[in-house]
Design an enzyme around this catalytic site. Sequence first.
Site, short mmCIF file in Angstrom:
data_model
loop_
_atom_site.label_atom_id
_atom_site.label_comp_id
_atom_site.label_asym_id
_atom_site.label_seq_id
_atom_site.Cartn_x
_atom_site.Cartn_y
_atom_site.Cartn_z
N ASP A 41 -5.48 13.34 14.27
CA ASP A 41 -4.80 12.09 14.62
C ASP A 41 -3.83 12.26 15.79
OD1 ASP A 41 -3.08 13.68 13.14
OD2 ASP A 41 -2.89 12.27 11.48
N ASN A 58 1.83 10.34 -0.45
CA ASN A 58 1.08 9.23 -1.04
C ASN A 58 -0.43 9.52 -1.06
OD1 ASN A 58 0.34 8.98 1.61
ND2 ASN A 58 1.18 6.93 1.92
N HIS A 109 -2.22 10.54 1.50
CA HIS A 109 -2.93 10.30 2.76
C HIS A 109 -3.45 11.61 3.36
CE1 HIS A 109 0.79 10.43 5.70
NE2 HIS A 109 0.36 11.64 5.41
N GLU A 146 -4.06 5.81 5.29
CA GLU A 146 -3.07 5.44 4.28
C GLU A 146 -3.76 4.80 3.07
OE1 GLU A 146 -0.10 6.43 4.46
OE2 GLU A 146 0.41 6.67 6.58
P1 PGA Z 1 3.44 17.73 5.95
O1 PGA Z 1 2.58 16.40 6.11
O2 PGA Z 1 2.51 18.86 6.21
O3 PGA Z 1 4.50 17.61 7.00
O4 PGA Z 1 3.96 17.72 4.54
C1 PGA Z 1 1.37 16.31 5.46
C2 PGA Z 1 0.78 14.97 5.78
O5 PGA Z 1 1.53 13.97 5.78
O6 PGA Z 1 -0.42 14.90 6.02
#
Ligand code: PGA
Length: 243
Positions: free
Chosen positions: A67, A136, A138, A143
Amino acid sequence: MKVIQAADYDDMSRKAANLISAQIIMKPRCVLGLATGSTPVGVYRQLTEWYRKGDLDFSEVTTFNLDEYRGLERSHPQSYYYFMKEHLFSKVNIVAGRTNIPDGMAQNPEFACKDYNDRIERAGGIDLQLLGIGHNGHIGFNEPGTAFEAMTHLVELTESTLQANRRFFSSEEEMPRQAYTMGIKNIMLAKKIIILASGRDKAAILKEAMEGSISPKVQASILQLHNDATVVADREALSLWKP
Ligand code: PGA
């Protein structure tokens, strides 16, 4: 679903880097799907170290990142292009033209998304996709509620994501409100998947995603259906899920 249990963050990073190294050694011309965020930083550090020791060669590797924020120049320190350059691409012998990240400044989002899907297909698909997991559930910027069939698309960032990322930007106005992300379908088409999780704050979502019902409400739950997915998680992240 395979699970590799690690003692802590460094151990998780080393174990996941080992799987990626094996992929590169067995198939030097491989296609890696890469992720940003705090979780994979240790994996990139480990891969860089093995490259410096002469144990890894990235010269034929192609990469596709999950992304990118829409509206950020590549030179912006919060762009994922900048992140990848800083944590991996500038430190190993990867060919710049073989690294792919959605273009946050694309004039035509629809074309940019289709072009990204086409480039993945032309490269022969993703051999190994590295993933983090959001609180969450994702993956990428997919999302809760996003259709599992989605390919690369433009998303409106949710309020919780905006709040979580607000601290990285100097002002509210500077924060992108949209992002490009590979869709769940792109991810599921990868031949192998590695899901990283570290820390107690990921324990509840890891359990829900890996043994709860498969639903777009928890995007990562679809990974239960992948035939070569491996969770590499540390003791704290595995404190609620006993696979
Ligand atoms: P993080 O993010 O590695 O900073 O915990 C994971 C994500 O949101 O995909």
